[in-house]
Motif scaffolding. Structure first.
Motif, PDB file in Angstrom:
ATOM      1  N   LEU A 198     -63.574  25.522  10.890  1.00  0.00           N
ATOM      2  CA  LEU A 198     -62.441  26.456  10.842  1.00  0.00           C
ATOM      3  C   LEU A 198     -61.169  25.760  11.322  1.00  0.00           C
ATOM      4  CD1 LEU A 198     -63.827  29.836  12.249  1.00  0.00           C
ATOM      5  CD2 LEU A 198     -63.495  29.158   9.875  1.00  0.00           C
TER       6      LEU A 198
ATOM      7  N   ARG B 266     -59.400  27.964  22.111  1.00  0.00           N
ATOM      8  CA  ARG B 266     -60.331  28.794  21.356  1.00  0.00           C
ATOM      9  C   ARG B 266     -61.742  28.231  21.409  1.00  0.00           C
ATOM     10  NH1 ARG B 266     -57.965  32.421  17.520  1.00  0.00           N
ATOM     11  NH2 ARG B 266     -56.768  33.611  19.021  1.00  0.00           N
TER      12      ARG B 266
ATOM     13  N   HIS C  14     -67.111  26.165  14.053  1.00  0.00           N
ATOM     14  CA  HIS C  14     -65.796  26.367  14.648  1.00  0.00           C
ATOM     15  C   HIS C  14     -64.880  25.187  14.340  1.00  0.00           C
ATOM     16  CE1 HIS C  14     -62.707  27.323  17.667  1.00  0.00           C
ATOM     17  NE2 HIS C  14     -63.182  28.541  17.603  1.00  0.00           N
TER      18      HIS C  14
ATOM     19  N   ALA D 161     -63.247  28.823  24.795  1.00  0.00           N
ATOM     20  CA  ALA D 161     -63.578  30.236  24.996  1.00  0.00           C
ATOM     21  C   ALA D 161     -64.886  30.584  24.273  1.00  0.00           C
ATOM     22  CB  ALA D 161     -62.433  31.116  24.506  1.00  0.00           C
TER      23      ALA D 161
ATOM     24  N   LEU E  59     -68.624  31.657  25.656  1.00  0.00           N
ATOM     25  CA  LEU E  59     -69.305  32.838  25.135  1.00  0.00           C
ATOM     26  C   LEU E  59     -70.750  32.502  24.773  1.00  0.00           C
ATOM     27  CD1 LEU E  59     -67.366  35.179  25.036  1.00  0.00           C
ATOM     28  CD2 LEU E  59     -67.280  35.006  22.559  1.00  0.00           C
TER      29      LEU E  59
ATOM     30  N   LEU F  11     -67.204  33.992  13.442  1.00  0.00           N
ATOM     31  CA  LEU F  11     -67.128  33.425  12.086  1.00  0.00           C
ATOM     32  C   LEU F  11     -67.596  31.969  12.095  1.00  0.00           C
ATOM     33  CD1 LEU F  11     -66.423  33.728   9.121  1.00  0.00           C
ATOM     34  CD2 LEU F  11     -64.055  33.106   9.663  1.00  0.00           C
TER      35      LEU F  11
ATOM     36  N   GLU G 152     -52.393  30.016  11.505  1.00  0.00           N
ATOM     37  CA  GLU G 152     -52.005  31.231  12.202  1.00  0.00           C
ATOM     38  C   GLU G 152     -53.152  32.216  12.172  1.00  0.00           C
ATOM     39  OE1 GLU G 152     -49.781  34.019   9.662  1.00  0.00           O
ATOM     40  OE2 GLU G 152     -48.806  32.182   8.999  1.00  0.00           O
ATOM     41  N   ASP G 153     -52.897  33.303  12.789  1.00  0.00           N
ATOM     42  CA  ASP G 153     -53.955  34.126  13.314  1.00  0.00           C
ATOM     43  C   ASP G 153     -54.180  35.374  12.489  1.00  0.00           C
ATOM     44  OD1 ASP G 153     -55.694  35.313  15.057  1.00  0.00           O
ATOM     45  OD2 ASP G 153     -54.673  34.436  16.769  1.00  0.00           O
ATOM     46  N   GLY G 154     -53.348  35.562  11.486  1.00  0.00           N
ATOM     47  CA  GLY G 154     -53.346  36.833  10.804  1.00  0.00           C
ATOM     48  C   GLY G 154     -52.365  37.767  11.505  1.00  0.00           C
TER      49      GLY G 154
ATOM     50  N   ARG H  90     -59.834  23.100   8.767  1.00  0.00           N
ATOM     51  CA  ARG H  90     -59.182  23.742   7.635  1.00  0.00           C
ATOM     52  C   ARG H  90     -57.840  24.310   8.049  1.00  0.00           C
ATOM     53  NH1 ARG H  90     -60.759  27.239   6.202  1.00  0.00           N
ATOM     54  NH2 ARG H  90     -60.613  27.803   4.066  1.00  0.00           N
TER      55      ARG H  90
ATOM     56  N   ARG I 150     -61.398  40.680  14.233  1.00  0.00           N
ATOM     57  CA  ARG I 150     -60.590  40.893  15.427  1.00  0.00           C
ATOM     58  C   ARG I 150     -60.193  42.364  15.544  1.00  0.00           C
ATOM     59  NH1 ARG I 150     -56.126  37.732  14.484  1.00  0.00           N
ATOM     60  NH2 ARG I 150     -55.204  39.716  13.936  1.00  0.00           N
TER      61      ARG I 150
ATOM     62  N   GLU J 175     -57.127  41.981  23.703  1.00  0.00           N
ATOM     63  CA  GLU J 175     -56.580  41.202  22.580  1.00  0.00           C
ATOM     64  C   GLU J 175     -57.007  39.732  22.581  1.00  0.00           C
ATOM     65  OE1 GLU J 175     -54.797  42.686  20.180  1.00  0.00           O
ATOM     66  OE2 GLU J 175     -54.718  40.792  19.077  1.00  0.00           O
TER      67      GLU J 175
ATOM     68  N   THR K 273     -56.475  27.147   9.557  1.00  0.00           N
ATOM     69  CA  THR K 273     -55.886  28.462   9.378  1.00  0.00           C
ATOM     70  C   THR K 273     -54.900  28.598  10.529  1.00  0.00           C
ATOM     71  OG1 THR K 273     -58.107  29.086   8.770  1.00  0.00           O
ATOM     72  CG2 THR K 273     -56.519  30.871   8.990  1.00  0.00           C
TER      73      THR K 273
ATOM     74  N   HIS L 130     -63.084  34.300  16.068  1.00  0.00           N
ATOM     75  CA  HIS L 130     -63.259  32.917  15.606  1.00  0.00           C
ATOM     76  C   HIS L 130     -64.642  32.383  15.941  1.00  0.00           C
ATOM     77  CE1 HIS L 130     -58.934  31.605  14.698  1.00  0.00           C
ATOM     78  NE2 HIS L 130     -59.660  31.340  13.645  1.00  0.00           N
TER      79      HIS L 130
ATOM     80  N   ALA M 285     -59.409  38.191  10.594  1.00  0.00           N
ATOM     81  CA  ALA M 285     -58.533  39.280  11.047  1.00  0.00           C
ATOM     82  C   ALA M 285     -59.297  40.604  11.097  1.00  0.00           C
ATOM     83  CB  ALA M 285     -57.321  39.399  10.122  1.00  0.00           C
TER      84      ALA M 285
ATOM     85  N   ALA N 272     -59.528  37.913  19.835  1.00  0.00           N
ATOM     86  CA  ALA N 272     -59.136  36.812  18.957  1.00  0.00           C
ATOM     87  C   ALA N 272     -60.119  35.651  19.062  1.00  0.00           C
ATOM     88  CB  ALA N 272     -57.725  36.344  19.307  1.00  0.00           C
ATOM     89  N   ALA N 273     -60.478  35.304  20.295  1.00  0.00           N
ATOM     90  CA  ALA N 273     -61.407  34.192  20.493  1.00  0.00           C
ATOM     91  C   ALA N 273     -62.793  34.543  19.957  1.00  0.00           C
ATOM     92  CB  ALA N 273     -61.489  33.834  21.974  1.00  0.00           C
ATOM     93  N   ALA N 274     -63.238  35.763  20.217  1.00  0.00           N
ATOM     94  CA  ALA N 274     -64.577  36.173  19.790  1.00  0.00           C
ATOM     95  C   ALA N 274     -64.684  36.213  18.268  1.00  0.00           C
ATOM     96  CB  ALA N 274     -64.929  37.532  20.378  1.00  0.00           C
TER      97      ALA N 274
ATOM     98  N   LEU O  21     -60.653  33.005   4.752  1.00  0.00           N
ATOM     99  CA  LEU O  21     -61.132  33.070   6.127  1.00  0.00           C
ATOM    100  C   LEU O  21     -60.140  33.781   7.036  1.00  0.00           C
ATOM    101  CD1 LEU O  21     -62.787  29.573   6.441  1.00  0.00           C
ATOM    102  CD2 LEU O  21     -63.769  31.745   5.735  1.00  0.00           C
ATOM    103  N   THR O  22     -58.855  33.654   6.720  1.00  0.00           N
ATOM    104  CA  THR O  22     -57.845  34.316   7.548  1.00  0.00           C
ATOM    105  C   THR O  22     -58.025  35.832   7.526  1.00  0.00           C
ATOM    106  OG1 THR O  22     -56.320  32.550   6.905  1.00  0.00           O
ATOM    107  CG2 THR O  22     -55.388  34.441   8.045  1.00  0.00           C
TER     108      THR O  22
END
Lengths: 189, 189
Positions: free
Chosen positions: B157, B176, B154, B179, B183, A148, B164-166, B160, A127, A137, B162, A145, A124, A141-143, A119-120
């Motif tokens: 996610l 997140r 969400h 946000a 959306l 997905l 960090e963000d990549g 689980r 993004r 940026e 993850t 996540h 990515a 990042a938020a969009a 998933l990472t």
DNA sequence: ACCTGAACACCGTTCAAGT
DNA sequence: ACCTGAACACCGTTCAAGT
């Protein structure tokens, strides 16, 4: 006389992680996750169950991780025209949903297993498409996540097949998915 | 001498579905889903495992269904001011996310078990709030599924982790979630 | 290096029996 | 009505042994 590599006494190729994962996925798709046992997997590979441990030392844990990696790793490819990011994300979402539907049995694993790269890397890639499309940026990042999360969650609802609506109307799932997808994508900018 | 109802020879109250589900949830929350076995559940209830079958004839299947019903049934309450539907849905989403996080171990079950009423009634309550807010029927139905799908996906996610963000930045999950929620809600009308 | 066979500790579930 | 005890068929995994 050339030495035949990797053919053993029983005249069959040795196991490999790929063959093991493939066989496991076939069992899950055909019979369900609950019927994936090491012994049955051994049978499918025409091998004693214990032979699998030679290739997957962490045993069943590693097998399940492999299934998640195989199914959930589907990054969106790079886009030629950055401005077309909305269409690119829509296409990716359709593909990802189909993948999850095809292998619905692994969905609980996708949702459970801790911290796999699957998933990472996928998030990515989303993004990156947004970033190249000029989305700021933090929003990107938020969009990523959000998208997905939506795809996985909505597909989970679909797979579980709450086939009616609470109002006794049948649900047109693909249409629902598209409508929600538009909802999510519409406000990203 | 008033008859003491439902006290048996061992001087403890008889089992009930509620006590069984409670004990099971405590095991799942504390030790994880994998460690929920009928024998361990029996131990927690100070009873032989086989006694559980007297209250749950369908056995472990029924037990897992009960856990999903207990955790995932959380409809949004009716709203006094229909126009405040956006705030109402936001509040519901926060509560539902917290519920799922508290009982993260049952998330795979929520995503797996077929056709329980839990999600049907929950999604119906969301649709009703939207309908009363003046959102057209078709949009309301789609938005309700989108919202529930988003919250479940969400949260999955997040659970689980993850972490960090990549891009090696730590993820602020609550931010997140908010946000993404905005959306989803922004384009509903 | 790759696989087998026997063994161990644990499952879910049944069934007859106890109170 | 409610619970127990023994039993059955199955798990994942180990370990020593075979080739």
């Amino acid at each position: 006389m050339v030495r035949q590599p990797a053919i053993n006494a029983q005249n069959r190729p040795p196991l490999s992680i790929e063959r093991i994962i493939d066989a496991a996925l076939r069992i899950v798709d055909g019979q369900g996750l609950a019927r994936l046992t090491m012994r049955r997997l051994g049978d499918a590979l025409e091998v004693e169950a214990m032979a699998i441990y030679h290739h997957l030392p962490r045993g069943k844990e590693q097998l399940l991780d492999g299934l998640v990696a195989h199914v959930a790793t589907a990054p969106a490819g790079p886009v030629a025209d950055g401005a077309a990011w909305r269409d690119a994300l829509r296409a990716w979402a359709h593909g990802y949903r189909e993948r999850l539907m095809e292998h619905a049995g692994v969905l609980p694993l996708v949702v459970t297993r801790r911290n796999p790269v699957a998933l990472t890397t996928t998030v990515a890639s989303l993004r990156e498409i947004l970033r190249r499309g000029g989305v700021p940026e933090a929003t990107a990042a938020a969009a990523a996540h959000t998208l997905l999360g939506y795809v996985i969650g909505h597909t989970a609802l679909e797979v579980r097949g709450t086939d009616e609506d609470g109002a006794d109307r049948a649900v047109d799932w693909p249409a629902r998915f598209d409508a929600g997808l538009d909802l999510v994508l519409a406000s990203v900018s």
